[in-house]
Enzyme design. Sequence first.
Site, short mmCIF file in Angstrom:
data_model
loop_
_atom_site.label_atom_id
_atom_site.label_comp_id
_atom_site.label_asym_id
_atom_site.label_seq_id
_atom_site.Cartn_x
_atom_site.Cartn_y
_atom_site.Cartn_z
N ARG A 26 0.87 -1.23 0.08
CA ARG A 26 -0.13 -0.05 -0.08
C ARG A 26 0.83 1.48 -0.07
O ARG A 26 0.40 2.25 0.55
CB ARG A 26 -0.88 0.13 1.23
CG ARG A 26 -1.99 -1.00 1.32
CD ARG A 26 -3.27 -0.36 1.97
NE ARG A 26 -3.95 -1.70 2.49
CZ ARG A 26 -4.37 -2.12 3.65
NH1 ARG A 26 -3.66 -1.60 4.66
NH2 ARG A 26 -5.09 -3.07 3.78
N ARG A 30 -3.52 6.61 1.10
CA ARG A 30 -3.90 7.60 1.46
C ARG A 30 -3.04 8.70 2.61
O ARG A 30 -3.33 9.75 2.96
CB ARG A 30 -5.21 7.30 2.45
CG ARG A 30 -6.28 7.15 1.86
CD ARG A 30 -7.79 6.54 2.66
NE ARG A 30 -7.47 5.07 3.07
CZ ARG A 30 -7.97 4.76 4.07
NH1 ARG A 30 -8.94 5.20 4.64
NH2 ARG A 30 -7.68 3.16 4.39
N ARG A 39 -7.69 11.22 -5.58
CA ARG A 39 -8.79 10.63 -4.95
C ARG A 39 -10.10 11.38 -4.91
O ARG A 39 -11.34 11.14 -5.26
CB ARG A 39 -8.45 9.83 -3.75
CG ARG A 39 -9.61 9.04 -3.09
CD ARG A 39 -10.25 7.90 -4.21
NE ARG A 39 -11.63 7.41 -3.45
CZ ARG A 39 -12.76 7.66 -3.64
NH1 ARG A 39 -13.02 8.70 -4.43
NH2 ARG A 39 -13.65 7.13 -2.93
N ASP A 76 -7.01 -3.05 -6.63
CA ASP A 76 -7.66 -3.83 -5.59
C ASP A 76 -7.81 -5.14 -5.96
O ASP A 76 -8.14 -5.59 -7.01
CB ASP A 76 -8.76 -3.27 -5.12
CG ASP A 76 -9.36 -3.53 -3.79
OD1 ASP A 76 -9.92 -4.62 -3.62
OD2 ASP A 76 -9.00 -3.10 -2.72
N TYR A 152 -14.66 -12.38 0.90
CA TYR A 152 -15.51 -11.20 0.73
C TYR A 152 -16.61 -11.39 -0.13
O TYR A 152 -17.71 -10.86 0.06
CB TYR A 152 -14.75 -10.15 -0.05
CG TYR A 152 -13.34 -9.56 0.91
CD1 TYR A 152 -13.60 -8.29 1.66
CD2 TYR A 152 -12.39 -9.97 0.89
CE1 TYR A 152 -13.12 -7.77 2.38
CE2 TYR A 152 -11.14 -9.46 1.67
CZ TYR A 152 -11.74 -8.41 2.31
OH TYR A 152 -10.46 -7.74 3.03
#
Length: 346
Positions: A26, A30, A39, A76, A152
Site C-alpha cells: 500500500r 491515503r 482520489r 484492488d 469477501y
Amino acid sequence: MSSPHAPLLAALKGDRCSPPPLWLMRQAGRYLPEYRKVRSGVASFLDLCFTPALAAEVTLQPLRRFPLDAAIVFSDILVVPHALGQKVAFVEGEGPKLEAVKDGAAIAKLTDENAAVHLAPVYETVERVVAELPASVPLIGFCGAPWTVATYMVEGAGSKDQAAARGLAYREPETFQHLIDLLMETSAAYLVGQVEAGCRVLQIFDSWAGSLPEDEFERWCIAPTRAIVDRVKAKAPDIPIIGFPRGSGPLAERYASKTAIDAIGCDTSLPVGWIRSALQTRLPVQGNLDPVLLAAGGPRFEARVNWILETLGEGPFIFNLGHGILPETPIEHVERLVALVKDAPA
C-alpha cells in the site's frame, strides 16, 4: 525484459543484496497528500482503479518521493469478483460492500466470460506505468488469493473471522470448490495479463489465510495458490511470484514448500529468527515491520528496523511491512525508514 541492476529481481533470484531492496505494501495510498488530491476528484474508489491515467499516476507517486526498489500497480483484489459479475462497491468509512453469494445458485450466476474486458483498464495502467519506470525499478502486479477473495464474496464485506465462507466450505465443499476454481482460473489469467502488459514481478495476497485450520489451509489456501503459480509459470516461466499467506503462522513453512512460489511475504506476527531459520533457508523472504510501529516512529521503530536488517540481511531478503501502510503514517517516518534501510551496513 529484466535488468541485472534491479535489486528486487536479484533478491528474488536468491542473491543477497546490500542494502536489501525495499518497497511497501500500500505504498500508493491515503498517507500521501497527492493521492488524496487525485482520489477527491473521482466519484468512487473503483473509478480510480479503472481509470488508467489516474491509476498510473497514483502508482508512480511514491516513487517520486522515495527511492523505492519497486512499484506496485494501483488496483484492488476485488476487481476480480467485479469482473465475474458480482456487484462491488467501496463505501467511505466502511470498506468494500458486495452483493453476497451465499449458495450454489448465486455462485452459478458468476462467469468469467467478460473478465478480460472488465480488467483491460488494469492492463492499460500497467503499460502506462512501465513506460515511466527505469529498468532498475520493476512493476509488481498482483491478485488476491482465491480463499481471501472468496471470503469477501460470500460474506458481502470484510469480516473478523471469515465465518460465512468457512461455514459454506464446511457445509457445501463442492459448491465452495466451484467458486475457488473459478477464482483460480480467472486470477491466473489476470496475472498473465499483467505480465503481458509489462509487470516483472507478481504477488498473491492471501490476507485471511490465518483463519483456516490445518486441513482446510491445505485445500483452500495451498492448493489454489499452487494451481495459480503453475498456470502463470506455464505462460511466463521467468516471472518471480511472491506469496503472502498472512496470519498462517507455522503453516507458512508448508505454504513455502508446496505452492512453488519464488519468495514468501511474512506478516508482523512471525518471529524474525524463525523466518530466518524456517523460511529463508528455503527461499527469499519479504517483510515484516509492523505498520503500526512505522506510524508510531521513534526509537523502538528504529531499533526494530535495524534488528530485522541484522537478522535477515545476510540472506535473500526484501524489506517490507508485515501488512499495508496505514493512512495515518507520517511521511517523515517513511523517509526515515528508507534512510535506515538504504544506509544499512553492508
